[in-house]
Design a protein around this motif. Structure first.
Motif, short mmCIF file in Angstrom:
data_model
loop_
_atom_site.label_atom_id
_atom_site.label_comp_id
_atom_site.label_asym_id
_atom_site.label_seq_id
_atom_site.Cartn_x
_atom_site.Cartn_y
_atom_site.Cartn_z
N UNK A 173 0.83 -1.21 0.00
CA UNK A 173 0.00 0.00 0.00
C UNK A 173 0.87 1.26 0.00
N UNK A 174 1.95 1.24 0.76
CA UNK A 174 2.85 2.40 0.79
C UNK A 174 3.54 2.60 -0.54
N UNK A 175 4.00 1.51 -1.15
CA UNK A 175 4.67 1.60 -2.45
C UNK A 175 3.74 2.17 -3.52
N UNK A 176 2.48 1.77 -3.47
CA UNK A 176 1.52 2.16 -4.50
C UNK A 176 0.94 3.56 -4.28
N UNK A 177 0.86 4.00 -3.04
CA UNK A 177 0.09 5.21 -2.75
C UNK A 177 0.87 6.33 -2.07
#
Length: 260
Positions: free
Chosen positions: A22-26
């Motif tokens: 989630x952190x990588x994507x957002x």
């Protein structure tokens, strides 16, 4: 957004990997420096990296998340707690004005929490001491498990740690709440009254009106002559709305029986 070095600390493999994804994507400004499945692993990551942000699970076997707090404070790292729902722990986290994410983590809430952490690092480093006091108080609240004794109030560019026994009543003012203290000081906070209604212990505080919460400790007397009116020990009078009168009577009856 500035770049923030972060670590993820969680004993559950799925929770670690899903948060990383989630952190990588957002959250492109977050640089994940490491992932730990225990507090001991997290300590090593903090020793070997310059960490700005910690995503910290609370309930872990062995050392729980709070045992990492001294190292987080030493590193001046912002902590965002990640936790499954626990009513008391969540109430304590809110009372100390600290950031948290409920599992399963919502993308919008994650992005908002990261933006808040980014803002803190840009503008509020001078208030590291008050944030550290809030962390220590949270740890004490959860360790003692005797209820919340202090509440952290955002005040200007910093925070005030206030004993709940110092609060006489809280008054709503649009989207703000005004705390009336024993010292006669007033603190205005940019949160609505409902936020504090959920946090404060309901055996001591009661919502008596859409615009008022009172601390039962400071109710001097009440009468029904022209509608139910409370006289507080600081001399103020506050009206109780009709629909909240029965709740007030129930709570004041229990409070007077249990309080010396």
């Amino acid at each position: 957004m500035q770049s923030l070095n972060a670590i993820i600390v969680d004993d559950e493999e799925f929770a670690r990997s899903s948060l990383y994804f989630l952190l990588q994507e957002n959250c492109p400004g977050i640089n994940i420096c490491g992932i730990a499945k225990s507090v001991s692993e997290a300590r090593l990551l903090l020793q070997n990296n310059n960490i700005d942000l910690i995503f910290l699970d609370i309930a872990m076997p062995g050392d729980n998340g709070f045992s990492l707090i001294p190292q987080a404070q030493a590193a001046n790292a912002t902590v965002i707690f990640t936790t499954a729902y626990d009513q008391y722990a969540l109430k304590a986290i809110k009372a100390n004005a600290l950031d948290y994410l409920l599992k399963p983590i919502d993308i919008d809430e994650l992005v908002a929490a990261v933006k808040k952490a980014d803002h803190y690092h840009l503008f509020n480093q001078a208030n590291t001491q008050s944030r550290n006091e809030s962390l220590k108080n949270l740890e004490k609240d959860l360790k003692d498990n005797k209820g919340i004794n202090k509440i952290t109030l955002p005040s200007g560019q910093g925070y005030r740690l206030v004993e709940i026994d110092e609060i006489i009543h809280i008054e709503a003012d649009s989207n703000y709440s005004i705390f009336h203290l024993v010292s006669l000081e007033k603190i205005t906070v940019s949160k609505v009254l409902k936020d504090f209604e959920e946090i404060l212990p309901d055996d001591k505080f009661v919502r008596i009106h859409k615009s008022s919460i009172v601390n039962l400790k400071y109710v001097k007397e009440y009468n029904n002559k022209n509608g139910l009116v409370l006289l507080l020990k600081n001399g103020e009078s506050i009206t109780v709305s009709r629909r909240r009168a029965s709740d007030f009577f129930e709570k004041i009856k229990v409070y007077t029986k249990t309080t010396p």
